[in-house]
Structure formats: structure tokens, C-alpha cells
Write an enzyme that holds these catalytic residues in place. Structure first.
Site, PDB file in Angstrom:
ATOM      1  N   TYR A 154     -43.239  22.827   6.128  1.00  0.00           N
ATOM      2  CA  TYR A 154     -44.251  22.005   5.630  1.00  0.00           C
ATOM      3  C   TYR A 154     -45.212  21.472   6.390  1.00  0.00           C
ATOM      4  O   TYR A 154     -46.209  21.107   6.613  1.00  0.00           O
ATOM      5  CB  TYR A 154     -43.001  20.491   5.766  1.00  0.00           C
ATOM      6  CG  TYR A 154     -42.241  20.633   4.395  1.00  0.00           C
ATOM      7  CD1 TYR A 154     -43.123  20.383   2.525  1.00  0.00           C
ATOM      8  CD2 TYR A 154     -41.125  21.427   3.816  1.00  0.00           C
ATOM      9  CE1 TYR A 154     -42.278  20.345   1.855  1.00  0.00           C
ATOM     10  CE2 TYR A 154     -40.599  21.921   2.732  1.00  0.00           C
ATOM     11  CZ  TYR A 154     -41.310  20.546   1.361  1.00  0.00           C
ATOM     12  OH  TYR A 154     -40.903  21.126   0.169  1.00  0.00           O
ATOM     13  N   HIS A 193     -36.831  17.005   3.269  1.00  0.00           N
ATOM     14  CA  HIS A 193     -36.427  18.712   2.973  1.00  0.00           C
ATOM     15  C   HIS A 193     -35.269  19.231   4.012  1.00  0.00           C
ATOM     16  O   HIS A 193     -35.691  20.621   4.225  1.00  0.00           O
ATOM     17  CB  HIS A 193     -38.042  18.316   3.504  1.00  0.00           C
ATOM     18  CG  HIS A 193     -38.476  18.406   1.905  1.00  0.00           C
ATOM     19  ND1 HIS A 193     -39.055  19.355   0.154  1.00  0.00           N
ATOM     20  CD2 HIS A 193     -39.439  18.050   1.662  1.00  0.00           C
ATOM     21  CE1 HIS A 193     -39.230  18.924  -0.189  1.00  0.00           C
ATOM     22  NE2 HIS A 193     -40.548  17.671   0.491  1.00  0.00           N
TER      23      HIS A 193
END
Length: 734
Positions: free
Chosen positions: A258, A412
Site C-alpha cells: 500500500y 489492511h
């Protein structure tokens, strides 16, 4: 090589973070591409070189695209479906055509972008929220199933519009802005305040798109709101994201996958801010944290791929377009020759002013080898919420260890405190599953995260760390996980190797987990071993499991293994265990327990564990409870201890030998580690081992490393001056 010189871009003055007056800009383009950079690029394409080659290749690609009719379909598909991919390709094609127009000055490219923008302007007012939006989602899109993709569309499209602005008639610009660009910007900001103000990668894309739209369409309030949040309080917005999402060293809270994804809006909007509001000194913000983040993203890779932490797709690496843009911008600011090495590996030139600098420098052969280092990256905005530790082996051995006493990583994140991964000879050896997702594969749950991402991939048993009573860390609660992080006690790297120790006492109630990992270089031998000491201390007896997930074919075990050859049962029925077939088990006698496997890289690996006659080894195969075949078939084994309140898992991972099926030979297929023991002497942990007939002692000083500690072993004295010392027994220091 010389590392990135942040001093070249950090001004002496303090960073200006307050609201500044907005300069009215009459000229276009004015975002990443400016009139001055366009003039330089137009001059460059008249000469041979990498930049000209990149331009000509893009022009050919755009010409091929323009030979087909413009298609702007009514949205109906989720991620990976036709309409999703069509709108994604459209914004990329508009951006590319805008670039070619600026460099070639051929109006047909601007007309192409204009016609597509008009088609979108006709469609957008007719749209409601996307039909495939997530249930109860607070951030649906209109063109796409989630507003994240809508923000990505705006980031690219506003740049395309900026590049063709002067070529469009005023009435067409008025239509495009009033029916399309302004409604999209307002939908992403005022229409979804919780996402826009959120300190999260979705918020980053939204603020970048809206902020750049503000620069292009003379909306100064949009810029301020993008920087400081909707009420301009500074509690959210782009600057707060820079403050909160990155540690002082540039590590992104959600992990490298990410971090890579978020880099593009960060560097793109930052470049637009620099070009429009240079007095903000955006690249100097937080001591140059954005430049550090670009470098950290590179460091968090092995053999071109990012370490698959948290919800990561394993195929992403340093050649992703986001990092290509990041490296390009970083080189434009620093001229670090090591970045040219990465740019050379990426083999892609960005058509921008900074891209021209990269291309010219590569043409002149100015690249120098990029240096991958052993580093502990503090996690959290202040760097104190644990750390991600990367240990690199000797350069010729090509090894890397990832030790993860890091924070949860928001939604996440995985429940994997103190887990680890190991890489060697270009391959993943001890693995992490990453995300259970087939990105943009419509047939697999619409390309979204699979249900097994929650039921397996995020669960603790899917990682290489201790599981207590078959329950995941923090009982699988993200909010609790985000509020608790491990503590890194020390990290050290030297010619002896690298070592780190970390602990956490909040993953389970009244249970302390403490792990020391060391990648050690044996003196006098071209060999590195990985030492792992995992101590568990609990108030009450518990079942303790320590999984290890490996890549390769099981070769042998040093103890009798009872294989399940007729029927299979799952290891258990919850928290990820329901997805693991129990394929065999064995209980080693007291002493050394060895498990060996062969990786596809042609090398053997042996995990040698100290067994106390109370550990049961459970061998597993992933794939149970998976009727849709969503999970990869991967192998592992679990060291299990029942009813223990104190236990120490001690092991050594040893790479060895070679298997060459082409030449039909096998070398050193068996482990050379013949003895292993551990003892405690005050602040020192002493690990004695015999490798290839030579005795060694590894001394780990858990206290202040600056105070030398002398100890006696086998009638000889040794002095430990660092956290990690490795002695060949007989070669001692008084």
C-alpha cells in the site's frame, strides 16, 4: 553509493503549513507538467536518446488507441469487469494523449481527449451510485464500484484536461467543468466527507484529485480543503496524511504494497503543489518524509518484488508505475545516482521534466549501484509503534530476513505480531500468504478480497508466529490491534550479522511474547544461518503453536513422521485452522529435530529445532474448507506444545547444497549443523552450535550493548561488545 541527499532539497526555513494565499494561474499546463518542462521536452525529442524513444513509443500507442472509437459505457461491472476496465483505460488514454499533444503540438490528440471528456460530461449527470457497490459501503463510486477508483480517475483525468485546456473551445471547457469535473470533485469531497477527511490511502487519492482540480479550475478553496480537510482544521487532509501515515523514516503504516499504491497521489499532488505553491516547501515537510518514503519503498523489496506484508499481492514490485513516478520525482530533486540504477531496472521513462533528467543521466551512464541495507524502520507517525526490520545477508549470498514487530496496519493489517519471512538466492523460502485476492479477476468474487482473506490470510496461524489456544492475536479485533503495538528492544547490524529483539504482552491476555532473530555470519566460512529464539511466558498453561510456512518440496525429517495417506482432517475448526489439512505428524525425542525441504531455486533448507520431548510437529497443507478453490496450495508445519505456561522455541534455519536436474547432480543435500544448545548467563544468551565440524558460540547481549561483557566457555574467556557476537570456539578475546 551516495544515499539520497535530503539537504539538497530541504530549505533552511521552517516548512510553511499554514493557509497561504492562492496564486491565480492563467497558464496551462500547471500541475506536474508545466510550460517550462514542455519546452525542454519538445527540444529533447528532436535528439536521439531514451527520452525520444519513450515519446515515440507512447505516440505509437496513442495513435493505435485513437484508431478505435471512443467508448464511454454505462457503469455496471465491479473490479475487473468490462466497464470497470474500460473506464480505467479511458483515463490512462486521455492522460497519454494529453502528453503527446503537449510534445507534438498536433491538435488531433487534444481533440481526442476533448471528445472523450465531452462523452463523460454527457454521461456523468445521469449516473447514480454504482450498481456493484459494496453493501453498506460509505464510499461508493459512480463510474466505479468504489470511490477510490473514482479518485484515481480524477487524478489522471484532471492532468489530461490541464494538458489540453488551451486547445479546447471555451463552451466545451464550460461543459466539461460544469457537468463532469466539478461534480466529480464535489462528489469525492463534500459528498463523501468521511473518506475525504480520512487518514488512509483512499483519502490520499481523493485529496490529490480534488486539490489538483482546484489548481486547474481556479478553485482555491478546494486546494485548502485538500490540504487541511473539509473544514480546514488540519485534522485531516493531505498534510495530515503525510504526518500520520508515514513514520519519520518514511515507512507507511499499511506496509510496502500500500506504500507503493499511495506513492502516486502523494508524489503527483506534491509536485503540483511545488509548481503552484513553492513557498509551502512540500518536499521538505517533516524533514523530507516523502523523499524518504520513496527510498523506503525501494528498500522494502527483494529481487524486484515487494515484501508481501498485510493485504499484499505478491506480483507487485519496483517496476510498478507508482514507484516509477516516485523514483523519477526523487531523482529530479536529488540527482542521486543510485536511483538511476533503480530507474534502469524499471526500464520506463516518464514524460515529464524530471523524467527528462532521468533519461539524460542514464544516456550519460551516470547510474551507480543502489545499496540495499539492513534497517529497522520505526512504525507509526512518531516511529515508536514497533518497527519493521529488514536484515540483509552478505552481498554474495543474496539473503534477506523480514522481521515484523510492527503495528497492526489499519484495516489492511494482519494479526501477525513478531512474524518473519526469509529470502535466499532470489526466492521466497519462509513465506507469508499475503492477501487472498485475485485482483481485478471478475470471476473470483468480482476481483475483491475473497472471504478467505478474513477466514485465513489475516489470521495468526497463516503467519510464522506463536498462536495461543488457536486464537488469533487481539482475538482478531482490528480496533484492538491498532491500539497495541510490539516493542523493539534493539536492532543492530555489523560484520557479525544483524540482530533484533522485540516483544508484545497485549496480543493475548496475561501472555508475553518475546522474539530474538539474528542473521549471523559464521567466521571463517562463507555461510550465514538464521537463529530464532521465541519465548512465551504466561500466567496460566496454554496450548502454544508456532507455524512455519515454507516454499518447496519436503525432503526429509530427522524424526518418524506419521503421514495421513487415506483420509484428511483439518487441524481445527476456527481462526484459520479450518483451512489447514493435517497431512502428518510426529513427536521428536529430546534433542535436535530437523525438517528439510528443497526450493525451486535449487537449494536445500533445513530448520533445526531444539526439542524437549514435549513438542508435536503437525504438517499441514492449505486448501481445506475452500469449496471454490480460492486458496493456493501451500505447505507448512506447526510446532505444538500443550499445556505450557513457559516455553522457549529455539531453531536455526540453514541454507545448504544444490540440486541441478539439468546437469543431474546434487551437492550437500544434508544439514551440516550437528549440535545446538542454549544457556543464559546473566544478561547474555549463549547459543552454542557445531557446524561442519567447527564449534561456534553466538553471544546475545540483551542489555546495554555499549558495556562489554566477558564470559567463560570451555575454560576460555570471550568478550561481547555488541548485542551480537559470533565466536569460533578457540579464537577468543581476553
Amino acid at each position: 553509493m551516495a544515499r539520497i541527499s535530503f539537504s539538497r532539497v530541504l530549505p533552511a526555513l521552517a516548512v510553511v503549513c499554514s493557509v497561504l494565499s492562492f496564486p491565480v494561474l492563467a497558464e496551462h499546463p500547471n500541475l506536474v507538467i508545466t510550460r517550462q518542462s514542455v519546452a525542454d521536452m519538445r527540444s529533447a525529442i528532436s535528439q536521439p536518446g531514451r527520452f525520444t524513444d519513450a515519446f515515440e513509443a507512447l505516440q505509437q500507442q496513442v495513435d493505435k488507441t485513437m484508431s478505435m472509437p471512443v467508448t464511454v459505457p454505462v457503469p455496471k461491472d465491479g473490479g475487473g469487469g468490462y466497464t470497470h476496465e474500460r473506464h480505467k483505460k479511458n483515463y490512462q488514454q486521455m492522460y497519454n494523449a494529453g502528453l503527446v499533444y503537449q510534445l507534438s503540438e498536433d491538435k488531433k490528440y487534444a481533440d481526442y481527449v476533448g471528445s472523450m471528456l465531452v462523452a463523460y460530461a454527457e454521461l456523468y449527470p445521469t449516473l447514480n451510485v454504482h450498481p456493484k457497490r459494496k453493501e453498506n459501503a460509505q464510499n461508493p463510486g459512480k463510474l466505479f464500484w468504489q470511490s477510490l477508483n473514482e479518485a484515481m480517475w480524477l487524478v489522471y483525468t484532471i492532468q489530461a484536461y490541464d494538458m489540453v485546456y488551451d486547445a479546447l473551445a471555451e463552451d466545451k471547457r464550460r461543459m466539461i467543468e460544469s457537468q463532469l469535473l466539478k461534480p466529480v470533485a464535489l462528489f469525492l469531497s463534500e459528498g463523501q466527507p468521511s473518506t475525504f477527511n480520512k487518514v488512509h490511502n483512499h483519502g490520499t487519492w481523493a485529496t490529490a484529485g480534488v486539490g489538483m482540480a482546484g489548481y486547474v479550475m481556479d478553485e482555491p478553496e478546494w486546494v485548502e480543503k485538500a490540504l487541511l480537510d473539509l473544514d480546514k482544521s488540519g485534522k485531516g487532509g493531505f498534510l495530515k496524511q503525510l504526518d500520520k501515515l508515514f513514520s519519520p523514516q518514511g515507512y507507511y503504516n499499511e506496509g510496502p504494497y500500500y506504500q507503493r499504491f499511495a506513492l502516486l497521489p502523494f508524489v503527483t499532488f506534491a509536485k503540483a503543489i511545488e509548481n503552484n505553491d513553492p513557498e509551502r516547501h512540500i518536499f521538505a515537510h517533516r524533514d523530507g518524509v516523502l523523499l524518504k518514503a520513496i527510498d523506503t519503498t525501494i528498500q522494502l523489496s527483494y529481487n524486484g518484488l515487494f515484501f508481501p506484508l498485510n493485504d499484499a499481492i505478491k506480483s507487485k514490485g519496483i517496476d510498478t508505475i507508482e514507484l516509477v513516478h516516485g523514483v523519477t520525482v526523487a531523482y529530479g530533486l536529488t540527482e542521486d545516482p543510485g536511483l538511476l540504477d533503480i530507474a534502469q531496472q524499471q526500464d520506463r521513462i516518464i514524460l515529464s521534466g524530471d523524467g527528462l533528467k532521468v533519461a539524460n543521466a542514464l544516456d550519460k551512464g551516470l547510474a551507480e549501484p543502489y545499496e540495499f541495507k539492513s534497517v529497522a524502520y520505526g512504525d507509526g507517525s512518531d516511529g515508536t509503534q514497533g518497527a519493521l526490520v529488514v536484515m540483509r545477508g552478505q552481498q554474495e549470498i543474496e539473503q534477506a530476513v523480514v522481521f515484523k514487530p510492527a503495528s497492526q496496519g489499519l484495516g489492511h493489517g494482519h494479526f501477525d505480531k513478531l512474524t518473519w519471512q526469509f529470502y535466499d538466492k532470489g526466492a521466497e523460502i519462509v513465506s507469508d500468504y499475503g492477501a487472498a485476492r485475485f485482483l481485478n479477476v471478475e470471476a473470483k468474487y468480482g476481483g475483491r478480497y475473497l472471504p478467505e482473506n478474513e477466514t485465513y490470510a489475516k489470521q495468526t496461524v497463516a503467519h510464522n508466529t506463536v498462536v495461543v489456544d488457536e486464537a488469533s492475536h487481539f482475538n482478531g479485533n482490528v480496533k484492538t490491534g491498532n491500539a497495541n503495538a510490539p516493542k523493539l528492544h534493539f536492532f543492530e547490524t555489523s560484520e557479525k550479522g544483524s540482530i533484533a529483539r522485540a516483544s508484545i504482552n497485549t496480543a493475548y491476555q496475561d501472555v508475553s511474547l518475546d522474539r530474538t532473530m539474528a542473521l549471523i555470519n559464521l567466521p571463517g566460512m562463507n555461510q550465514s544461518l538464521l537463529l530464532d529464539i521465541f519465548s512465551v511466558d504466561a500466567d496460566q498453561p496454554h496450548q502454544l503453536d508456532l507455524p512455519l510456512h515454507y516454499k518447496g518440496q519436503l525432503i526429509e525429517t530427522s524424526f518418524e513422521l506419521q503421514a495421513s495417506t487415506q483420509t484428511l482432517h483439518t487441524v481445527s475448526d476456527k481462526n484459520g485452522y479450518q483451512h489447514l489439512w493435517l497431512t502428518g505428524q510426529g513427536m521428536p525425542e529430546r534433542g535436535l529435530a530437523k525438517v528439510s525441504w528443497l526450493n525451486d531455486n535449487g537449494r536445500f533448507y533445513t530448520q533445526t529445532s531444539l526439542a524437549n520431548a514435549d513438542e508435536n510437529f503437525l504438517f499441514t497443507q492449505l486448501g481445506a474448507g475452500d469449496p471454490n478453490y480460492n486458496l493456493r496450495q501451500e505447505s507448512g508445519f506447526i510446532r505444538r506444545v500443550s499445556q505450557a505456561n513457559k516455553h522457549q522455541f529455539v531453531s536455526v534455519l540453514e541454507p545448504h547444497g544444490e540440486y541441478n536436474p539439468s546437469e543431474e547432480y546434487t551437492l550437500n543435500a544434508s544439514s551440516q549443523l550437528n549440535a545446538l544448545s542454549i544457556e543464559q548467563k546473566d544478561s547474555l544468551t549463549l547459543v552454542s552450535l557445531t557446524f561442519a565440524g567447527q564449534d561456534f558460540v553466538v553471544a546475545i547481549n540483551s542489555e546495554q550493548a555499549s558495556v562489554p561483557v566477558t564470559f567463560t566457555l570451555q575454560h576460555s574467556s570471550y568478550t561481547a561488545r555488541q548485542h551480537l557476537e559470533v565466536f569460533a570456539v578457540g579464537n577468543h578475546q581476553e
